[in-house]
Design a protein around this motif. Sequence first.
Motif, PDB file in Angstrom:
ATOM      1  N   ASN A 172     -36.717 -87.087  -5.953  1.00 38.01           N
ATOM      2  CA  ASN A 172     -37.085 -86.561  -7.269  1.00 38.01           C
ATOM      3  C   ASN A 172     -35.988 -85.639  -7.818  1.00 38.01           C
ATOM      4  N   LEU A 173     -35.399 -84.827  -6.954  1.00 35.64           N
ATOM      5  CA  LEU A 173     -34.316 -83.935  -7.383  1.00 35.64           C
ATOM      6  C   LEU A 173     -33.060 -84.722  -7.745  1.00 35.64           C
ATOM      7  N   THR A 174     -32.855 -85.839  -7.091  1.00 37.58           N
ATOM      8  CA  THR A 174     -31.658 -86.663  -7.343  1.00 37.58           C
ATOM      9  C   THR A 174     -31.751 -87.383  -8.678  1.00 37.58           C
ATOM     10  N   ALA A 208     -30.456 -92.129  -8.860  1.00 38.91           N
ATOM     11  CA  ALA A 208     -31.423 -92.159  -7.765  1.00 38.91           C
ATOM     12  C   ALA A 208     -31.804 -93.575  -7.356  1.00 38.91           C
ATOM     13  N   ILE A 209     -31.850 -94.511  -8.302  1.00 35.90           N
ATOM     14  CA  ILE A 209     -32.447 -95.802  -7.993  1.00 35.90           C
ATOM     15  C   ILE A 209     -31.574 -96.673  -7.100  1.00 35.90           C
ATOM     16  N   LEU A 210     -30.255 -96.734  -7.347  1.00 36.87           N
ATOM     17  CA  LEU A 210     -29.443 -97.615  -6.502  1.00 36.87           C
ATOM     18  C   LEU A 210     -29.312 -97.097  -5.075  1.00 36.87           C
ATOM     19  N   GLU A 215     -28.557 -83.278  -2.391  1.00 37.78           N
ATOM     20  CA  GLU A 215     -29.156 -82.773  -3.630  1.00 37.78           C
ATOM     21  C   GLU A 215     -30.211 -81.713  -3.327  1.00 37.78           C
ATOM     22  N   ALA A 216     -31.057 -81.988  -2.341  1.00 40.40           N
ATOM     23  CA  ALA A 216     -32.124 -81.047  -1.997  1.00 40.40           C
ATOM     24  C   ALA A 216     -31.558 -79.758  -1.416  1.00 40.40           C
ATOM     25  N   VAL A 217     -30.568 -79.883  -0.536  1.00 37.90           N
ATOM     26  CA  VAL A 217     -29.963 -78.700   0.085  1.00 37.90           C
ATOM     27  C   VAL A 217     -29.265 -77.838  -0.957  1.00 37.90           C
ATOM     28  N   SER A 218     -28.639 -78.479  -1.943  1.00 36.02           N
ATOM     29  CA  SER A 218     -27.952 -77.705  -2.985  1.00 36.02           C
ATOM     30  C   SER A 218     -28.931 -76.816  -3.753  1.00 36.02           C
ATOM     31  N   VAL A 219     -30.142 -77.326  -3.980  1.00 31.84           N
ATOM     32  CA  VAL A 219     -31.159 -76.535  -4.676  1.00 31.84           C
ATOM     33  C   VAL A 219     -31.622 -75.379  -3.796  1.00 31.84           C
TER      34      VAL A 219
END
Length: 360
Positions: free
Chosen positions: A192-194, A201-203, A300-304
């Motif tokens: 979701n964050l990506t 996100a999709i590919l 992406e999640a870790v960056s947040v």
Amino acid sequence: MIVLLGDWLAAVNSGFGVLQYITLRVIFSALTALLISLMLGPVLINWLTNANIGQSVRDDGPQSHLVKAGTPTMGGAMIIMSVVISTLLWADLTTKQVWFVLFVTIGFAAVGWVDDYRKVILSNSVGLTAREKLLSQTLIAGLAVIAFYATTADRSELELIVPFFKNVAIPLGWMFIPFAFLVIVGSSNAVNLTDGLDGLAILPSVMVASGLGIIAYLAGHAVFADYLLIPNIKGAGELTVFCSAMAGAGLGFLWFNTYPAQVFMGDVGALSIGAALGAVAIMVRQELVLFIMGGVFVMEAVSVIVQVASFKLTGKRVFRMAPIHHHFELKGWPEPRIIVRFWIITVVLVLIGLSTLKIR
């Protein structure tokens, strides 16, 4: 459904027995999901446009995103419908793993739909609150994981396989429940964050689903599983049908979501796709390999997390903006460059993840 029909037809003509082969059904599952998504796309986009169901854009985000305001969203519904229909058609529905991933996928899609509905249709910028979203995800993931744990007689299906090490498997016991929950919810929110740039996100989701599909096929095949020293899980092969449906549906969605996007997937797509990937990884006992293959989602999640923690502790930001794809945007990278480079990184990570099957 086709499997049951094939059994009946095989009694009349043995040639229909070919419908029992997973490899054939995997191909048809991907093609079916692709065709459905391509057919649904224009219809759904037109309906969303006429209903004024468009994406809102953050004022504090990159200025280049302002042109995206009003682009139809909630397009992830076409992915989920394509995946569910194709899986029901081509998978062996007597396999519990199939129903596990379908329950998780549909459940998280429902959470995402409510969130999108509140944001877009009710003009509530928050959508579901963080507490409401987490409680909903906890309920769905918790029910699924507890049901799977309670119905699993083979304790090897509850072990944590450590990649790159031969015969290293950690028995989780009852700890499987919170661990599996974290995998599903974490994967869901990471995807979701990506989902912040067109096709970003999709590919990667398609690539990771394809990689997990290969692992599922090998885990469900006794000879291959024994050769590769991975658990031979009865019924895991049918998850290849589900993964191929995700790949086909994702490619169909990318047809409309590629830069510049005609439609966005919204939370209804992102939350459910991420949860589905986590659920499949749990079924084939390759959660750590998912961590490798989905490295872009993890980044992406870790960056947040890093951004929020740094700002709360020091008052300073590590990145210009999080998630990290926005950081590169604010550095001046064109959106297509960020997207394609993240795709390339995912290709490499999926190949590394697959290599763990042999390098031990």
